[in-house]
Design a protein around this motif. Sequence first.
Motif, PDB file in Angstrom:
ATOM      1  N   ASP A 109       0.999   2.106   8.910  1.00  0.00           N
ATOM      2  CA  ASP A 109      -0.446   2.208   7.956  1.00  0.00           C
ATOM      3  C   ASP A 109      -1.102   3.246   8.220  1.00  0.00           C
ATOM      4  N   ARG A 119       4.796  -1.935   8.800  1.00  0.00           N
ATOM      5  CA  ARG A 119       2.995  -2.757   7.547  1.00  0.00           C
ATOM      6  C   ARG A 119       4.349  -2.518   6.327  1.00  0.00           C
ATOM      7  N   PHE A 121       3.985  -2.439   2.854  1.00  0.00           N
ATOM      8  CA  PHE A 121       2.609  -1.637   1.570  1.00  0.00           C
ATOM      9  C   PHE A 121       3.387  -1.540   0.409  1.00  0.00           C
ATOM     10  N   ARG A 135      -2.143   3.080  -1.403  1.00  0.00           N
ATOM     11  CA  ARG A 135      -0.709   2.327  -1.026  1.00  0.00           C
ATOM     12  C   ARG A 135      -1.930   1.653  -1.046  1.00  0.00           C
ATOM     13  N   SER A 136      -1.666  -0.038  -0.918  1.00  0.00           N
ATOM     14  CA  SER A 136      -2.270  -0.896  -0.582  1.00  0.00           C
ATOM     15  C   SER A 136      -1.319  -1.212   0.322  1.00  0.00           C
ATOM     16  N   TYR A 137      -1.706  -2.785   0.943  1.00  0.00           N
ATOM     17  CA  TYR A 137      -0.482  -3.558   2.254  1.00  0.00           C
ATOM     18  C   TYR A 137      -0.870  -4.785   1.710  1.00  0.00           C
ATOM     19  N   THR A 139       0.575  -6.388   3.613  1.00  0.00           N
ATOM     20  CA  THR A 139       0.308  -7.453   5.600  1.00  0.00           C
ATOM     21  C   THR A 139      -0.655  -6.211   6.225  1.00  0.00           C
ATOM     22  N   ARG A 140      -0.608  -6.633   7.176  1.00  0.00           N
ATOM     23  CA  ARG A 140      -1.465  -5.830   7.923  1.00  0.00           C
ATOM     24  C   ARG A 140      -1.309  -6.877   9.396  1.00  0.00           C
TER      25      ARG A 140
END
Length: 309
Positions: A109, A119, A121, A135-137, A139-140
């Motif tokens: 991340d 993570r 992404f 980038r979008s996650y 799950t974090r």
Amino acid sequence: QALNIVPAFAWPVLRYSSLWTASYSSRAGWSLPARLYLGPLAWNSRGTSGIARGADGRLTIAAVSRGGSILVLTFVGDRWSLTEVPGVAAYASAVSMGSRLLLAAIGVDDHALVRDANRVFFQRSDDSGLSWDHRSYVTRAGRNPAHQLTLLLSPQGVLHLVWHEDKSTASLVIHAESRDQGLTWSAPDEFAAPGLVDGLRAALDRCGQVHVVFEDWVGGADSLHLDHAVWSGSWSHHEHLFSGLLTSDPALGLRPDSTLVLVFLWQTSPRREQAIARSMMAEWRSDSPALFGSFAPQHALQKRSRTIR
């Protein structure tokens, strides 16, 4: 170990210095190999989800360089093209929708304030990889190390993402989906498999169900076996496959008629110095989306037998 990426397993990731391709035809056999990429690769067959085929016939595969950047390769017409996505990743999987490339990966991340587990992404390119969005996650959470993800694209345009996370007493097999080409994702849906999970493979069948097959190491090497589960709105139909055999190294694929096929290694003796590992093929049988079928062994592929020492 790059930054805070958690190593996948105790054995080393295989390291290579180039990536090559060859094609096969029944008339001419195998072509001469051609080099696609020159540079160090952290290539691990268990961490590479394989080649994805788009609705237009385009082939896509993702690999990770030794520095952690992601290599996305696409095959259109008669040639491969390559784009390198910067960042630090341990696993990657990609699919294509025409000139739109969709990429999922497990990595660091960029905005994490503390060291944490991997993570999941997602990134997208609308111009065949010339540029990529931020980038979008998916799950974090980061509490459990994440490994071995596969990105799948259904004929209806739904993205399915499958991976597993390690906990102290079990492994979580996790699914998330996106119906807007990765802009938003569903909440992760998980089930717990006892012990260590490895060799996770995922595929869509002709009914749109997500199948996962993986090695279950809960009893150690002397009782290694494959497990199978299905996601169809939720997880169900979790089963131990082929009782009485030691089974490993699964591979899932589709026939031209969209029948789901599983190929794997099996052996009858837990004593590895004496065991013969043979390839076997199994076929998924189900009459309708509402009826769960089963994997039934079809035949052993004797020509691929090898001795494990």
